[in-house]
Design an enzyme around this catalytic site. Structure first.
Site, PDB file in Angstrom:
ATOM      1  N   CYS A 107      82.746  14.654  50.376  1.00 41.45           N
ATOM      2  CA  CYS A 107      83.031  13.994  51.662  1.00 41.45           C
ATOM      3  C   CYS A 107      83.918  14.903  52.511  1.00 41.45           C
ATOM      4  CB  CYS A 107      83.626  12.608  51.428  1.00 41.45           C
ATOM      5  SG  CYS A 107      83.612  11.573  52.907  1.00 41.45           S
ATOM      6  N   GLU A 157      80.510   9.629  43.273  1.00 42.24           N
ATOM      7  CA  GLU A 157      81.226   8.693  42.386  1.00 42.24           C
ATOM      8  C   GLU A 157      81.032   7.236  42.812  1.00 42.24           C
ATOM      9  OE1 GLU A 157      82.493  10.356  44.804  1.00 42.24           O
ATOM     10  OE2 GLU A 157      84.204   9.328  45.715  1.00 42.24           O
ATOM     11  N   HIS A 160      79.249  10.297  48.534  1.00 45.77           N
ATOM     12  CA  HIS A 160      80.168  10.099  47.415  1.00 45.77           C
ATOM     13  C   HIS A 160      79.380   9.917  46.123  1.00 45.77           C
ATOM     14  CE1 HIS A 160      84.066   9.619  49.491  1.00 45.77           C
ATOM     15  NE2 HIS A 160      83.296   9.281  50.508  1.00 45.77           N
TER      16      HIS A 160
END
Lengths: 286, 209
Positions: free
Chosen positions: B82, B193, B191
């Site tokens: 990001c 994650e 992202h």
């Protein structure tokens, strides 16, 4: 292609997932992390936790629930309820929340949103509005619909964005828990007057309601509870250790034997909702 | 897997969810601002959300810029996520012009509204990536073209050299570089994650590079 987000909303009281009508009259459905994990596996795009009694600290606190949830779900999690200051935001983010929804505290302390956005980025600050239609005007409420303000919802929405909210969660108190569909006019009025994404919340009982709020209400994302909770409750079987709070009738009478809202509710899986939306040319994540 | 993985903590955003995914795939990691540890790392992850200039100021204030540049010269893998990806580039126009880490030549630009004015800025939500078909990238190994990832951003990277583009994504009228790769340097605008199993796969690939 950018997809519309389908977001199960989980209302939490103590250690339990609850569901109410007009944000009141809560009944216990199960453990939030069990539902969260099931929704994650089932294709939810995000999750929202709202603590109905705003207990960030103390026994059975929200931070522990968030921590337990974050270990096993790898999609965005928004958490709200009882956020009063920048430390509360920080603690929720550290526990595993990606975004924090702020409602009541902003009324008395509007700079909380700005402080939160400055410290952690506006992308993790969700401005939450609970709205009720009174004399044909949309009025902002706080404290889980208990306290009335004099604020006009559309003006307040714009103000929240100006203060630094990266996203808005708009809940219609009138529609919430009734299964009569979202408040289309309110959602559209806000969505068309702010630059940031709007999550519509309150009233979904079937996939048609969801497509309507996206197409006519211009919602960027939809939050829904009953439609999913009552579908998945049958397969989630952690019956142990329910605290003596809320209305346990639903659980005691065996999950799935739901009378409440039965005429309106068409409980659906997340995939069933997405498949339906695709027939309306709405883009969803597979 | 016992590689030394460092998640850079420079006061910008939620680092713990990256660590949680690494835990999930059985990889130990350390969240740190210690410059000495960066240089001994085998994998460096630069996360980050928020504003570019504040992020660079924080890196500067913690004396982290030189260690990162030095680490990158050793040739060990870096992953920017990001804002962390944006920092890898030469400069950003967010709140005035600011210099970045300059590990990849290019700039960071703000989204513009589409001509029908239908998009929201920031982009928040899931979007598909198109992998380039003339190159194979290990980071995207096992990932299908058109896989959805979770984005949350108002700015995007524009590499000077098209060779540094690993994947693109369309938002409104803009086709932007959603993942970048140059030598040992990798970046994702999305992202991993927060992108479910498709994202877990990318972090696994990064550790296994």
């Amino acid at each position: 292609m950018h997809a519309v987000r389908i977001i199960p909303r989980l209302d939490i009281k103590g250690p339990n997932l609850v569901k109410g009508v007009h944000l009141e009259g809560l009944r216990v459905l199960g453990k939030p992390w069990d539902f969260a994990y099931t929704y994650y596996k089932a294709g939810a795009d995000e999750l929202i936790y709202i603590d109905a009694v705003a207990s960030l600290y103390g026994r059975n606190n929200l931070l522990d629930i968030v921590r337990k949830t974050a270990e096993q779900i790898f999609i965005p999690l928004t958490v709200g309820g009882g956020v009063r200051n920048v430390d509360d935001i920080k603690n929720l983010l550290r526990a595993g929340a990606d975004k924090v929804a702020i409602n009541t505290a902003v009324i008395t302390n509007p700079t909380l949103i700005t402080e939160g956005a400055m410290a952690f980025g506006s992308q993790c600050i969700v401005g939450s509005l609970q709205v009720k239609k009174i004399n044909n005007k949309y009025i902002v409420f706080t404290d889980n619909a208990r306290e009335r303000t004099e604020l006009d919802a559309i003006e307040w929405a714009q103000k929240l964005v100006e203060l630094g909210a990266g996203e808005l969660l708009v809940t219609s108190i009138d529609q919430e828990g009734t299964g009569r569909g979202y408040e289309v006019e309110l959602t559209r009025a806000i969505a068309q007057n702010v630059s940031v994404p709007v999550i519509a919340c309150g009233g979904a009982a079937n996939p048609e309601h969801i497509s309507e709020i996206i197409i006519n209400g211009k919602a960027d994302a939809v939050a829904a509870s009953s439609i999913f909770h009552y579908k998945y409750a049958e397969q989630i079987n952690s019956m142990e250790q329910f605290a003596e709070e809320g209305n346990l009738a639903f659980i005691k009478n065996a999950r799935g034997s739901l009378v409440f809202m039965q005429d309106r509710l068409k409980a659906s899986t997340i995939n069933e909702v997405k498949e339906y939306l695709k027939t309306k040319n709405i883009i969803c994540r597979k | 897997m016992s590689k030394k993985v460092i998640i850079l903590d420079y006061g910008m955003g939620n680092l713990f969810n990256i660590q949680r995914v690494l835990n999930y795939i059985g990889v130990e990691s350390e969240i740190t601002i210690d410059a000495n540890k960066i240089l001994t790392a085998e994998r460096l992850i630069i996360p980050g959300v928020g504003a570019f200039d504040q992020a660079m100021n924080n890196l500067k204030g913690q004396n982290l810029i030189e260690p990162i540049q030095e680490y990158s010269k050793i040739g060990r893998p870096i992953l920017g996520i990001c804002l962390g990806m944006q920092l890898l580039f030469s400069e950003s126009s967010e709140f005035g012009l600011h210099s970045g880490l300059d590990l990849i030549k290019g700039s960071v630009l703000k989204f513009e509204y589409d001509k029908d004015n239908t998009i929201k800025i920031p982009q928040i939500g899931w979007n598909t990536i198109s992998k380039r078909n003339d190159k194979k990238h290990q980071l995207l190994s096992g990932i299908d073209d058109g896989t959805y990832y979770y984005f949350i951003h108002s700015y995007f990277c524009k590499p000077d050299n098209d060779e540094d583009i690993m994947a693109t994504t369309i938002y409104g009228d803009t086709t932007f570089c959603s993942a970048t790769h140059k030598n040992n340097i990798w970046g994702c605008q999305f992202h991993p994650e927060r992108s479910g199993e498709a994202g877990v796969k990318i972090l696994k690939n990064f550790i296994n590079l």
